[in-house]
Scaffold this motif. Sequence first.
Motif, PDB file in Angstrom:
ATOM      1  N   ALA A 100      29.006  68.351  14.119  1.00  0.00           N
ATOM      2  CA  ALA A 100      30.136  68.402  13.513  1.00  0.00           C
ATOM      3  C   ALA A 100      31.259  68.994  14.437  1.00  0.00           C
ATOM      4  O   ALA A 100      32.392  68.512  14.500  1.00  0.00           O
ATOM      5  CB  ALA A 100      30.537  69.152  12.232  1.00  0.00           C
TER       6      ALA A 100
ATOM      7  N   GLY B 279      35.336  66.185  11.852  1.00  0.00           N
ATOM      8  CA  GLY B 279      35.354  67.529  11.954  1.00  0.00           C
ATOM      9  C   GLY B 279      36.150  68.277  11.433  1.00  0.00           C
ATOM     10  O   GLY B 279      36.269  69.793  11.750  1.00  0.00           O
TER      11      GLY B 279
ATOM     12  N   GLU C 256      44.697  68.682   4.295  1.00  0.00           N
ATOM     13  CA  GLU C 256      45.414  67.475   3.692  1.00  0.00           C
ATOM     14  C   GLU C 256      45.843  67.889   2.285  1.00  0.00           C
ATOM     15  O   GLU C 256      45.758  67.335   1.434  1.00  0.00           O
ATOM     16  CB  GLU C 256      44.083  66.424   3.187  1.00  0.00           C
ATOM     17  CG  GLU C 256      43.256  66.160   4.567  1.00  0.00           C
ATOM     18  CD  GLU C 256      42.445  64.928   4.156  1.00  0.00           C
ATOM     19  OE1 GLU C 256      42.897  64.021   3.521  1.00  0.00           O
ATOM     20  OE2 GLU C 256      41.491  64.814   4.867  1.00  0.00           O
TER      21      GLU C 256
HETATM   22  N1  LIG Z   1      27.115  69.955   4.559  1.00  0.00           N
HETATM   23  C1  LIG Z   1      27.015  69.016   5.360  1.00  0.00           C
HETATM   24  N2  LIG Z   1      25.530  68.796   5.817  1.00  0.00           N
HETATM   25  C2  LIG Z   1      25.696  67.764   6.701  1.00  0.00           C
HETATM   26  N3  LIG Z   1      26.625  67.159   7.454  1.00  0.00           N
HETATM   27  C3  LIG Z   1      27.899  67.618   6.949  1.00  0.00           C
HETATM   28  C4  LIG Z   1      28.148  68.253   6.328  1.00  0.00           C
HETATM   29  N4  LIG Z   1      29.566  68.595   6.079  1.00  0.00           N
HETATM   30  C5  LIG Z   1      30.059  67.560   6.827  1.00  0.00           C
HETATM   31  N5  LIG Z   1      29.040  67.200   7.572  1.00  0.00           N
HETATM   32  C6  LIG Z   1      28.988  66.241   8.539  1.00  0.00           C
HETATM   33  O1  LIG Z   1      29.884  66.642   9.553  1.00  0.00           O
HETATM   34  C7  LIG Z   1      30.791  65.768  10.089  1.00  0.00           C
HETATM   35  C8  LIG Z   1      32.190  66.376   9.995  1.00  0.00           C
HETATM   36  O2  LIG Z   1      32.629  66.426   8.578  1.00  0.00           O
HETATM   37  P1  LIG Z   1      33.998  66.816   8.153  1.00  0.00           P
HETATM   38  O3  LIG Z   1      34.030  66.867   6.677  1.00  0.00           O
HETATM   39  O4  LIG Z   1      34.449  68.013   8.824  1.00  0.00           O
HETATM   40  O5  LIG Z   1      34.983  65.579   8.597  1.00  0.00           O
HETATM   41  P2  LIG Z   1      36.669  65.297   8.453  1.00  0.00           P
HETATM   42  O6  LIG Z   1      37.030  65.107   9.606  1.00  0.00           O
HETATM   43  O7  LIG Z   1      36.996  66.638   7.466  1.00  0.00           O
HETATM   44  O8  LIG Z   1      36.791  64.081   7.627  1.00  0.00           O
HETATM   45  P3  LIG Z   1      37.719  63.573   6.402  1.00  0.00           P
HETATM   46  O9  LIG Z   1      39.194  63.415   7.423  1.00  0.00           O
HETATM   47  O10 LIG Z   1      37.162  62.476   5.962  1.00  0.00           O
HETATM   48  O11 LIG Z   1      37.900  64.754   5.550  1.00  0.00           O
HETATM   49  C9  LIG Z   1      30.782  64.386   9.450  1.00  0.00           C
HETATM   50  O12 LIG Z   1      29.923  63.414  10.090  1.00  0.00           O
HETATM   51  C10 LIG Z   1      29.878  65.007   8.173  1.00  0.00           C
HETATM   52  O13 LIG Z   1      29.147  63.984   7.950  1.00  0.00           O
END
Ligand SMILES: Nc1ncnc2c1ncn2[C@@H]1O[C@H](COP(=O)(O)OP(=O)(O)OP(=O)(O)O)[C@@H](O)[C@H]1O
Lengths: 814, 227
Positions: B20, B43, B167
Amino acid sequence: MIRHYLKIAGRAMARNKLFSFLNMAGLAIGLAAFILITLFVHNEFSWDDHWQRSEDIYRVEGTITFPVREDRPTPNAPGPVKDLLEQSFSGVEAIARHIVYPTTVKVGETLYAQQVIHADNGFMDFWNVPLLAGDSGQALSDPSGVIISERLARTYFTNTVALTDVLGSTISVNIQGQMKMFRITGVAKNPADTTHAPMDMIVRFNRQNFDGARWFSDGWRSNPWKTYIRVAPDVDVAAMEAELPKLLEAAMPPAAADQDPARRRGLVLDLRAVGDIHLYGNDSSADVSSLYGMLAIAFLILLIAVINFLNLSMARVAYRSREVAVRKVVGAGNTQIMQQFLGESVLFAFVSLLLALVMVEVSLPYYNAFLNAVIEIDFLAEPLVLVLILLLGLGVGLSAGSFHALYFAYLKPGEVLYNNSSDNPGGSFFRKVLVVGQFTIAIALMTVAVFVNRQIEYASRVDLGFDDQNLLVVSGVTADVSDTFKQTLLSSPFISAVGRSSDVPTEGSEDRLQILPNAGGEKVTLDGLPIGPDFFSVYNIPLAAGRYLTNAEPDILRSRLEEGEYRGAANILINAAGAKVLGFDTPEAAVGYVGQVNLSTSLAFEGRIVGIVQDFHFDSLRSAIRPGVYYVDQMRIPDMTLRIDSKNRDAAISVLEEAWREFFPSDLLAYREMTQMVEDQYQLDMRLGTMLTGFTILAFVISCLGLYGLAAFMIERRTREIGIRKVLGAAVPDIMGLLLWQFSKPILIAILIAGPFAFLFLQDWLQAFAYRIDLTLLPFIGVCSATLMIGWVTVFGHVLAVSRKPPITAIRYE
Amino acid sequence: MLKLHNLSKVYRSDEVETVALNSINIEIEQGEFVAIMGPSGCGKSTLLNIVGMLDSPSSGEYIFMDEDVAGYSEAQLSEIRKHNIGFIFQSFNLIDELTVEENIELALLYHNIPASERKARVAKVMDKVGIAHRASHMPSQLSGGQQQRVAVARAVVGDQAMILADEPTGNLDSAHGQEVMEMLQSLNEEGTTIVMVTHSPAHADYARRTINLFDGHVVTENLRAAE
Ligand SMILES: Nc1ncnc2c1ncn2[C@@H]1O[C@H](COP(=O)(O)OP(=O)(O)OP(=O)(O)O)[C@@H](O)[C@H]1O
Ligand SMILES: [Mg+2]
């Protein structure tokens, strides 16, 4: 902070009314059942702890031992024991003894049956009986003084206002056939309901009153005294008890020189703590193991209720995860979260406890009536009970809250806060395990209850071997008037037969006789029963071979006319079991057998078997029929059994009453009905069975409350999935099948676990019965089907509702 | 204020391993207003959670106020978090059973502050975010914007030096979004450090610096031209 927690707990409860109600109702019912059972058990264990220094008081209980037959445990001790104990042990502070003498009391013109206590010196000080009227120091100084309890005073003198008015009134007491006048010199507080020795009427022991009584002597041969000692607080009672055999041997008179020492009748003394007498005393009829059984049931029900609580709380975890996550984000530590949720469930437990106490209070009168007990909750009198009940609430609250408190404490806030929908949290497997556990207990209890009740029912239908209908038993018919009294009764058209014996069926006999068996060698033991020749005909006990006994001379072992002398030879009867132990293959083969019969170690006669009766129950119906020998002894047949006309019952009873008044004017007539005596044998078991059934039903109710709540929850979670399935073409029956199967699974698993446990337990339990049912599978299958049905009925409403919902509402749900 | 050095976060499940965050290096000064942007799944939330100590990194260093907190226990992290960091989420995460006032007060409950002082501070911060007239309403009776203002109030009532916002305007219409952004801006002007994840370039413009993430890497860091 606490106010904040209270507030949020209250609001969370209000928001989920169904869950809160199911949770609280389940826990309250469980707690109420637990409290009711433990109150009863506690009550049984707390008899006689109300005396001053109860813990230092012991009863000296004598067991008479015989080298060749069973020991006879009694609650009594011979007279010389008092001096022996007083002289041998410096640790004995005081000794009190009395004779319990059941007799008839006459007040004015009315007769009452009453147990009279003939108290030896020191009795009043020892027991510290409080007097409501009169002077306790003086009340028994006059040999014609009598102390009665308040309740007797109110019964005897119905318009008594002040108890002091009763003082000086006279009553007559039948002592050894003579009416003796006593003047009331004291009115005592009513005895406790939980005492083995209710002291309702106390007179001073007077040796002359018992001159010539066969059962009373000053020496070692008779055993009339209830003897109690009070020891100094630090005395080692076990050590005292260990010294008793040696002391007895030195003190008791040696056997006659010509007697074989191995055949001597002996005496063993036990010191029984006064608090143990009710349950463990030599004369106790209590069933301690069933008390422990009840206690086990109490804990199982509590366990079910706690599981219920755990389960419903875990199911609701999702609803409050967000709150917990936010709390953690703003700084709550694990311990604070734990504290909050443990506190919440403890609060919840206390509210349920309050509800349970209300239920207990409401049901106690019925419970008491059913148990024939006087149980009450009095926190003022017993603060310890209050403390225990509070501890119970605390314990239940902590254990019931433990799982979700732990779950929340280790919740990762990040996982919750980024989700809009509250997902099914972990622990759904755990919840299934809990439901299975709950139903395992419920099914096991139900299985046990069904078989126990079947066994009791079976036992109550056991073939008695005699006809117990329309039989009245009258005791205490003295030998001198026995024949004329019988003739008077028989002259009535409503009394068709009268039979006499020393004891009657269900009572068992105390006599053990030794007879030389057919093949010679060691003598074998049979239960002896002195009878009149009329005994078997009144009970309708058929012959297996030979003939009955008659009034002919050769059939009589001891005649009333021969001043208590046994004859050297007589004809006798035995039962079929007796023929077997004497070594005969068939009853017919035993007819005509002549063998030495030992009435006691030193007294024998030559018995000729002239008839064999079929086996009939004479002892406890739980035990197998014992071998018996029956002989005519006109001196020892005070029990008279009357066969009366069923259509003229009342007329027959008035004939009896009239005849009794004529023959025994100063004795109160007491008659018993044989059907009732037979039923009394089952009464304890039946009560146990009914209680088991009742509490099993409660266990089921609690389990179903849990299942109901869980079904509501699970179906709510699956609403969306079900909507999608329906959109894809599933019909209502498909959905219902799917859901019912989901709820059947835990019950089916529970059945598989509960079955073996229940059967193992029952197998063990049934060992106590000589006549027992087979452990067949069919009733168990019945229990299982019933459980499944109950489970289905419980969840059916939810299942139907969700299956019928138009799919669009289900999909929009979120 | 904080410094991430070669910080990585790997999620492992039975079959797959998701990286991530991949060797991130970021430094944030006291009083900064930083926006984090990037496509879904790159991430951002993971980063914010680690910065906010709701999660711990798989490897690397996390220096918070001169302390390396990477190896700290839950309890220690919770203690630091409580005094320094406030959170605002896209889904406002108010507690349904508590009133507006009580929701805000919740953030002080674990701080050993006497009730009278709590009341005073809550009143002050409610005034500041303009929600005082709704003090005894339940969250369900408020609009989304109002709910988010309550969440902001809750994040700052404990005088937190840093606010992490994931957000915060994601569930709001543009007018309400604007309101919340202005509120964050004025907090920043009073000295609060703000780290905010957003998909909206317009809202990112409120920040002085924007960090762009892609697939767990920092791609670019843009400094907004001084006005
Ligand atoms: N608890 C978890 N277990 C496994 N993978 C995870 C977990 N939480 C997040 N991920 C993975 O880590 C990566 C980053 O996730 P994250 O939630 O930080 O993305 P984000 O940038 O906040 O996305 P969004 O804009 O959709 O909120 C993603 O590929 C997600 O699938
Ligand atoms: Mg995200």
